[in-house]
Scaffold this active site. Structure first.
Site, PDB file in Angstrom:
ATOM      1  N   VAL A  81       9.348  29.336 108.165  1.00 34.87           N
ATOM      2  CA  VAL A  81      10.636  29.220 108.842  1.00 34.87           C
ATOM      3  C   VAL A  81      11.718  29.698 107.884  1.00 34.87           C
ATOM      4  O   VAL A  81      11.777  29.255 106.728  1.00 34.87           O
ATOM      5  CB  VAL A  81      10.907  27.759 109.270  1.00 34.87           C
ATOM      6  CG1 VAL A  81      12.251  27.647 109.976  1.00 34.87           C
ATOM      7  CG2 VAL A  81       9.777  27.233 110.143  1.00 34.87           C
TER       8      VAL A  81
ATOM      9  N   PHE B 273      18.558  22.144 109.151  1.00 34.96           N
ATOM     10  CA  PHE B 273      17.153  21.747 109.032  1.00 34.96           C
ATOM     11  C   PHE B 273      16.760  20.680 110.054  1.00 34.96           C
ATOM     12  O   PHE B 273      15.731  20.791 110.719  1.00 34.96           O
ATOM     13  CB  PHE B 273      16.880  21.252 107.605  1.00 34.96           C
ATOM     14  CG  PHE B 273      15.447  20.946 107.324  1.00 34.96           C
ATOM     15  CD1 PHE B 273      14.545  21.958 107.041  1.00 34.96           C
ATOM     16  CD2 PHE B 273      14.987  19.632 107.317  1.00 34.96           C
ATOM     17  CE1 PHE B 273      13.216  21.679 106.759  1.00 34.96           C
ATOM     18  CE2 PHE B 273      13.659  19.335 107.041  1.00 34.96           C
ATOM     19  CZ  PHE B 273      12.775  20.367 106.760  1.00 34.96           C
TER      20      PHE B 273
ATOM     21  N   SER C 255       6.377  26.189 105.585  1.00 32.15           N
ATOM     22  CA  SER C 255       7.407  26.315 104.558  1.00 32.15           C
ATOM     23  C   SER C 255       8.700  26.650 105.282  1.00 32.15           C
ATOM     24  O   SER C 255       8.689  27.231 106.357  1.00 32.15           O
ATOM     25  CB  SER C 255       7.054  27.378 103.512  1.00 32.15           C
ATOM     26  OG  SER C 255       6.575  28.545 104.098  1.00 32.15           O
ATOM     27  N   CYS C 256       9.819  26.212 104.712  1.00 31.27           N
ATOM     28  CA  CYS C 256      11.129  26.482 105.297  1.00 31.27           C
ATOM     29  C   CYS C 256      12.077  26.823 104.164  1.00 31.27           C
ATOM     30  O   CYS C 256      12.194  26.054 103.200  1.00 31.27           O
ATOM     31  CB  CYS C 256      11.639  25.268 106.068  1.00 31.27           C
ATOM     32  SG  CYS C 256      13.262  25.526 106.830  1.00 31.27           S
ATOM     33  N   VAL C 257      12.705  27.974 104.270  1.00 32.75           N
ATOM     34  CA  VAL C 257      13.629  28.410 103.227  1.00 32.75           C
ATOM     35  C   VAL C 257      14.942  28.878 103.843  1.00 32.75           C
ATOM     36  O   VAL C 257      14.977  29.363 104.973  1.00 32.75           O
ATOM     37  CB  VAL C 257      13.033  29.538 102.354  1.00 32.75           C
ATOM     38  CG1 VAL C 257      11.814  29.057 101.590  1.00 32.75           C
ATOM     39  CG2 VAL C 257      12.677  30.749 103.187  1.00 32.75           C
TER      40      VAL C 257
END
Length: 125
Positions: free
Chosen positions: A77, A85, A104-106
């Protein structure tokens, strides 16, 4: 051997790439942004509306490959504001009710077409 997965129920690629590629029992999607597959335009309504459209686009690609969100093993993501978020999690969670995939979220500085979110995934049949 790779097989290209394509559906009219998700936006057409806006560059030299495929919506998804199937290799053996694995599906790899390109990143999806909140483009309406009919108009080709980014949906209005902020992060929640874009996240919903992204998930619907991914759902259409999964279905074209004979899969569902149950087959997803990993997502990535990308969001332009980490302050979103929680809102993204709320929408995302509606699609992964049980046994969610790894993720994963960045935060990124920008996404194509001014999108607020992009998600790509890997699924296994």
């Amino acid at each position: 051997m790779k097989n290209i997965v394509k559906t009219d129920k998700a936006p057409a690629a806006i560059g030299p790439y495929s919506q998804a590629v199937m290799v053996g029992d694995f599906l790899y999607t390109s990143g999806q942004i909140g483009l309406d597959p009919v108009t080709g335009q980014l949906v209005e309504g902020g992060i929640e509306a874009q996240a919903e459209r992204v998930m619907e686009n991914l759902k259409a690609i999964l279905e074209a490959a004979g899969m569902s969100f149950e087959n997803v093993i990993k997502t990535q993501v990308f969001i332009t504001n980490m302050g979103d978020f929680g809102k993204v999690n709320e929408v995302y969670g509606r699609y992964f009710k049980g046994n969610p995939p790894a993720r994963s979220c960045v935060e990124v500085s920008a996404l194509p077409r001014g999108a607020l979110i992009e998600i790509e995934l890997i699924a296994h049949k």
